[in-house]
Enzyme design. Structure first.
Site, PDB file in Angstrom:
ATOM      1  N   ASP A  19     -21.797  11.548  13.819  1.00 33.35           N
ATOM      2  CA  ASP A  19     -22.334  10.775  12.699  1.00 33.35           C
ATOM      3  C   ASP A  19     -22.278  11.652  11.446  1.00 33.35           C
ATOM      4  O   ASP A  19     -22.792  12.772  11.448  1.00 33.35           O
ATOM      5  CB  ASP A  19     -23.780  10.393  13.041  1.00 33.35           C
ATOM      6  CG  ASP A  19     -24.461   9.622  11.923  1.00 33.35           C
ATOM      7  OD1 ASP A  19     -23.752   9.144  11.013  1.00 33.35           O
ATOM      8  OD2 ASP A  19     -25.703   9.503  11.976  1.00 33.35           O
ATOM      9  N   ASN A  21     -23.213  10.448   8.189  1.00 37.00           N
ATOM     10  CA  ASN A  21     -24.128  10.052   7.115  1.00 37.00           C
ATOM     11  C   ASN A  21     -25.545   9.773   7.614  1.00 37.00           C
ATOM     12  O   ASN A  21     -26.342   9.124   6.933  1.00 37.00           O
ATOM     13  CB  ASN A  21     -23.578   8.832   6.367  1.00 37.00           C
ATOM     14  CG  ASN A  21     -23.442   7.628   7.281  1.00 37.00           C
ATOM     15  OD1 ASN A  21     -23.524   7.769   8.511  1.00 37.00           O
ATOM     16  ND2 ASN A  21     -23.255   6.457   6.720  1.00 37.00           N
ATOM     17  N   ASP A  23     -27.006   7.861   9.920  1.00 35.29           N
ATOM     18  CA  ASP A  23     -27.591   6.560  10.226  1.00 35.29           C
ATOM     19  C   ASP A  23     -27.665   6.359  11.744  1.00 35.29           C
ATOM     20  O   ASP A  23     -27.969   5.269  12.224  1.00 35.29           O
ATOM     21  CB  ASP A  23     -26.798   5.418   9.567  1.00 35.29           C
ATOM     22  CG  ASP A  23     -25.351   5.355  10.042  1.00 35.29           C
ATOM     23  OD1 ASP A  23     -24.942   6.228  10.842  1.00 35.29           O
ATOM     24  OD2 ASP A  23     -24.632   4.439   9.622  1.00 35.29           O
ATOM     25  N   ASP A  27     -18.972   7.879  13.127  1.00 38.21           N
ATOM     26  CA  ASP A  27     -18.124   7.244  12.118  1.00 38.21           C
ATOM     27  C   ASP A  27     -16.845   8.039  11.874  1.00 38.21           C
ATOM     28  O   ASP A  27     -16.635   9.108  12.458  1.00 38.21           O
ATOM     29  CB  ASP A  27     -18.917   7.052  10.814  1.00 38.21           C
ATOM     30  CG  ASP A  27     -19.655   8.319  10.422  1.00 38.21           C
ATOM     31  OD1 ASP A  27     -19.006   9.371  10.333  1.00 38.21           O
ATOM     32  OD2 ASP A  27     -20.901   8.269  10.238  1.00 38.21           O
ATOM     33  N   ASP A  96      -6.982   1.116  19.250  1.00 39.79           N
ATOM     34  CA  ASP A  96      -7.281   0.225  20.357  1.00 39.79           C
ATOM     35  C   ASP A  96      -7.204  -1.197  19.807  1.00 39.79           C
ATOM     36  O   ASP A  96      -7.918  -1.530  18.860  1.00 39.79           O
ATOM     37  CB  ASP A  96      -8.729   0.542  20.802  1.00 39.79           C
ATOM     38  CG  ASP A  96      -9.018   0.182  22.224  1.00 39.79           C
ATOM     39  OD1 ASP A  96      -8.456  -0.812  22.701  1.00 39.79           O
ATOM     40  OD2 ASP A  96      -9.834   0.883  22.852  1.00 39.79           O
ATOM     41  N   ASP A 197      -6.011  -3.526  24.981  1.00 41.16           N
ATOM     42  CA  ASP A 197      -7.103  -3.951  25.843  1.00 41.16           C
ATOM     43  C   ASP A 197      -6.658  -5.090  26.777  1.00 41.16           C
ATOM     44  O   ASP A 197      -6.023  -6.055  26.329  1.00 41.16           O
ATOM     45  CB  ASP A 197      -8.256  -4.437  24.946  1.00 41.16           C
ATOM     46  CG  ASP A 197      -9.564  -4.578  25.683  1.00 41.16           C
ATOM     47  OD1 ASP A 197     -10.089  -3.557  26.153  1.00 41.16           O
ATOM     48  OD2 ASP A 197     -10.079  -5.722  25.773  1.00 41.16           O
ATOM     49  N   GLU A 249      -3.995  -1.541  29.035  1.00 35.56           N
ATOM     50  CA  GLU A 249      -5.074  -1.543  30.016  1.00 35.56           C
ATOM     51  C   GLU A 249      -4.806  -2.714  30.956  1.00 35.56           C
ATOM     52  O   GLU A 249      -4.787  -3.859  30.522  1.00 35.56           O
ATOM     53  CB  GLU A 249      -6.437  -1.702  29.333  1.00 35.56           C
ATOM     54  CG  GLU A 249      -7.571  -1.438  30.307  1.00 35.56           C
ATOM     55  CD  GLU A 249      -8.859  -2.166  29.977  1.00 35.56           C
ATOM     56  OE1 GLU A 249      -9.899  -1.739  30.476  1.00 35.56           O
ATOM     57  OE2 GLU A 249      -8.836  -3.165  29.239  1.00 35.56           O
ATOM     58  N   HIS A 322     -14.539   5.020  28.551  1.00 38.58           N
ATOM     59  CA  HIS A 322     -15.797   4.483  28.016  1.00 38.58           C
ATOM     60  C   HIS A 322     -16.402   3.374  28.879  1.00 38.58           C
ATOM     61  O   HIS A 322     -17.487   2.890  28.584  1.00 38.58           O
ATOM     62  CB  HIS A 322     -15.561   3.960  26.596  1.00 38.58           C
ATOM     63  CG  HIS A 322     -14.656   2.773  26.587  1.00 38.58           C
ATOM     64  ND1 HIS A 322     -13.316   2.865  26.908  1.00 38.58           N
ATOM     65  CD2 HIS A 322     -14.891   1.464  26.334  1.00 38.58           C
ATOM     66  CE1 HIS A 322     -12.771   1.663  26.841  1.00 38.58           C
ATOM     67  NE2 HIS A 322     -13.700   0.795  26.503  1.00 38.58           N
ATOM     68  N   ASP A 323     -15.689   2.942  29.925  1.00 37.30           N
ATOM     69  CA  ASP A 323     -16.203   1.904  30.825  1.00 37.30           C
ATOM     70  C   ASP A 323     -16.652   2.471  32.164  1.00 37.30           C
ATOM     71  O   ASP A 323     -17.045   1.719  33.057  1.00 37.30           O
ATOM     72  CB  ASP A 323     -15.108   0.868  31.124  1.00 37.30           C
ATOM     73  CG  ASP A 323     -14.712   0.039  29.920  1.00 37.30           C
ATOM     74  OD1 ASP A 323     -15.556  -0.165  29.030  1.00 37.30           O
ATOM     75  OD2 ASP A 323     -13.542  -0.398  29.874  1.00 37.30           O
TER      76      ASP A 323
HETATM   77  O1  TEU Z   1     -12.253  -3.504  29.685  1.00 35.50           O
HETATM   78  C1  TEU Z   1     -11.658  -4.431  30.526  1.00 35.50           C
HETATM   79  C2  TEU Z   1     -11.978  -4.295  31.916  1.00 35.50           C
HETATM   80  O2  TEU Z   1     -11.135  -4.401  32.784  1.00 35.50           O
HETATM   81  C3  TEU Z   1     -13.402  -4.182  32.272  1.00 35.50           C
HETATM   82  O3  TEU Z   1     -13.588  -5.006  33.353  1.00 35.50           O
HETATM   83  C4  TEU Z   1     -13.800  -2.851  32.643  1.00 35.50           C
HETATM   84  O4  TEU Z   1     -13.053  -2.430  33.733  1.00 35.50           O
HETATM   85  C5  TEU Z   1     -15.242  -2.926  32.936  1.00 35.50           C
HETATM   86  O5  TEU Z   1     -15.896  -2.883  31.707  1.00 35.50           O
HETATM   87  C6  TEU Z   1     -15.715  -1.824  33.818  1.00 35.50           C
HETATM   88  O6  TEU Z   1     -17.049  -2.046  34.101  1.00 35.50           O
HETATM   89  C7  TEU Z   1     -11.914  -3.605  28.351  1.00 35.50           C
HETATM   90  C8  TEU Z   1     -12.665  -2.587  27.529  1.00 35.50           C
HETATM   91  O7  TEU Z   1     -12.287  -1.306  27.934  1.00 35.50           O
HETATM   92  C9  TEU Z   1     -14.123  -2.835  27.680  1.00 35.50           C
HETATM   93  O8  TEU Z   1     -14.895  -1.866  27.014  1.00 35.50           O
HETATM   94  C10 TEU Z   1     -14.402  -4.195  27.110  1.00 35.50           C
HETATM   95  O9  TEU Z   1     -15.737  -4.535  27.332  1.00 35.50           O
HETATM   96  C11 TEU Z   1     -13.517  -5.277  27.739  1.00 35.50           C
HETATM   97  O10 TEU Z   1     -12.155  -4.887  27.827  1.00 35.50           O
HETATM   98  C12 TEU Z   1     -13.533  -6.522  26.891  1.00 35.50           C
HETATM   99  O11 TEU Z   1     -12.815  -6.340  25.720  1.00 35.50           O
HETATM  100 CA    CA Z   2     -22.801   7.114  10.533  1.00 33.46          CA
END
Ligand code: TEU
Ligand code: CA
Length: 551
Positions: A19, A21, A23, A27, A96, A197, A249, A322-323
């Protein structure tokens, strides 16, 4: 050779990286301020999670304007500055893009929803009710029906994710052209590629809209009838303009599918993310459980993809994103500080010595771990909340305490807490309370400490990146699994011209033996203990031998 075959990618979850700034939200200027760090690590490419305008129902994966920067992340000038400064350091940037769906606040959807004869009606998938109810039993990836009724026009629209993420109709050539225009706009700005995605669910099978299915979630639309046509068209209209890194993906793909999506002739995508490994411990189908992986299964899945794609298509390599929960918590061992360090390094070595383009998820290079969330309130993720509601409250299949335990293992939020920069307030992420809690272990796991410790996990990643640039065998060598049935050791060879490499990884907390006689005249490329005793692997020990010419 294409540049992306030699590259290592670093994934930035923009909202949680830095971050600038105060908040409480990461960013673009925050990323600018950390470019020196990324340069030191040595990564070639940054993948930024969506930075476009979004109401944040799913943290930016619900886009309301593809041509504008999310105000909380900064301005277009900030993005241009980031791109320029990264390029000055020879670091590329990929964006992305989410084209299976938009936000319901996108103007296309607002138009589409307004009347049946609106010119945008056909941008989305609208279906008449079947006997006064949903067209079929498809479920959203985030629980509940994949159909939402619109009282105004009395039809249902399809949403494979949240109801604020209506699916685009890729059958409509106008929709396709819009998506290509968007990508070309960003290519013209200078971006170096895209992560696409859920790109393999864009082609729906028209004949199935009124047919029930036993497949849950978005996978019901995976690898549909026209998906390859669409990706080839996209390739002609966008990807062929410049040598771009494009990674799709693609949940629910086989190796055969993989070869079609990421062929070496570059007629579709550069590479895909396949998720078979992510299902090894229950994964998406049985994600809310206590299940832990079995090494033999993991070895089998990874080896099949290494062998299956060899000289046919290009792999991507990742332990987490991130998932997913943090890899050291999931596949390593965080029970002691020593095991944490050794297993994090072992996992890094195990993955980075394989064939494919490696992806490092922010904080992985520090050994960041899952988070000890205490209550439901600590979580932020829509998937986690909806799953809780569905399983605990609606279906009453899972008890509250059990669900909290499963969430401690599997929630996507483990990956999304702030990057741990230093021992300061909020781990140096922000002076303001961050949008999601900081993992309290930042006092012992943080970038500053690791930079100052030449023996840290950070430097193992740095070295692995350098090795990839030095030894072509890592990029091109043929993969061969050895010690196939061993339950503790993951060992494999790489073979290239006359060269040979052997990678040993002990996935257990036991001391285990291996046959040291296979190599002669070897040198050690990397290891995770100071001293190695030939024939023995200490808990989570990993070592890589190399020899220039085979005996
Ligand atoms: O994820 C797609 C996806 O296949 C999800 O089922 C993912 O495997 C799941 O979140 C795991 O628990 C993509 C993005 O990476 C995800 O962050 C998004 O929420 C999703 O598409 C919808 O755009
Ligand atoms: Ca910020």
């Amino acid at each position: 050779m294409e540049w992306w075959k030699k590259s290592v990618v670093y994934q930035i979850y923009v909202k949680s990286f830095q971050d600038s700034n105060n908040d409480g939200i990461g960013d673009l200027q925050g990323i600018v301020s950390r470019l020196d760090y990324l340069e030191k690590l040595g990564v070639d490419v940054l993948w930024l999670t969506p930075i476009y305008k979004s109401p944040n129902d799913d943290n930016g994966y619900d886009i309301s304007d593809y041509y504008q920067i999310q105000p909380e992340f900064g301005t277009m000038e900030d993005f241009e500055e980031l791109l320029e400064k990264a390029h000055e350091k020879q670091i590329k940037i990929i964006l992305d893009v989410v084209f299976n769906h938009t936000s319901d606040e996108h103007h296309w959807f607002k138009e589409s929803q307004s009347s049946k004869d609106n010119p945008y009606r056909d941008y989305y998938i609208w279906k008449e009710p079947k006997e006064g109810d949903v067209p079929n039993n498809w479920t959203s990836c985030f629980q509940g029906s994949a159909w939402e009724f619109d009282a105004n026009t009395k039809e249902y629209y399809l949403h494979l994710f949240s109801k604020k993420q209506p699916d685009l109709n890729w059958q409509n050539p106008k929709v396709r052209q819009e998506c290509y225009d968007i990508m070309n706009y960003w290519v013209d700005k200078g971006v170096d590629g895209f992560r696409l995605d859920v790109i393999n669910v864009i082609s729906k099978d028209e004949s199935q809209y009124y047919v029930d299915s036993s497949i849950k979630g978005h996978k019901v639309c995976a690898n549909g009838p026209h998906v390859h046509e669409y990706i080839q068209e996209m390739n002609q209209k966008v990807f062929s303009r410049k040598e771009l890194l494009t990674v799709g993906e693609t949940p629910a793909v086989t190796i055969e599918d993989g070869k079609k999506y990421a062929p070496l002739d570059n007629s579709e995508l550069s590479m895909i993310f396949q998720f078979e490994l992510m299902d090894v411990d229950g994964g998406e189908t049985n994600k809310w459980s206590d299940q832990r992986f079995i090494l033999k299964d993991l070895k089998q899945i990874m080896s099949r993809w290494q062998e299956g794609m060899y000289q046919k298509a290009w792999n991507s390599l990742f332990w987490n994103n991130h998932d997913q929960p943090r890899c050291v918590s999931r596949f390593g061992d965080t029970s002691t500080a020593l095991y944490h360090e050794k297993s994090a390094k072992m996992l890094a070595i195990c993955l980075h010595m394989m064939q494919g383009t490696p992806y490092i998820y922010q904080g992985e290079e520090l050994g960041m771990t899952n988070v000890p969330f205490k209550s439901l309130n600590d979580y932020r993720d829509i998937e986690t909340y909806n799953s809780y509601k569905q399983l605990v409250e609606i279906e009453k299949k899972v008890a509250h305490e059990d669900m909290l335990r499963y969430m401690l293992k599997s929630s996507r939020d483990h990956a999304r807490t702030p990057m741990q920069w230093n021992k300061g307030k909020n781990a140096g992420f922000s002076n303001q309370t961050p949008w999601i809690m900081v993992n309290p272990n930042y006092l012992t796991i943080n970038a500053e400490d690791e930079i100052n410790n030449s023996n840290s996990i950070f430097y193992t990643y740095q070295k692995l990146i350098q090795l990839r640039k030095t030894y072509e065998i890592i990029i091109l060598g043929k993969y061969e699994l050895i010690m196939k049935d061993d339950e503790n050791i993951f060992a494999y060879k790489r073979l290239y011209k006359d060269e040979e490499m052997i990678v040993y990884c002990n996935f257990s907390n036991q001391e285990v033996g291996y046959d040291p006689s296979i190599l002669n005249d070897e040198k050690i490329l990397i290891k995770n203990y100071e001293k190695h005793q030939k024939g023995i692997l200490k808990p989570y020990e990993s070592i890589v031998f190399y020899q220039k010419s085979r005996a």
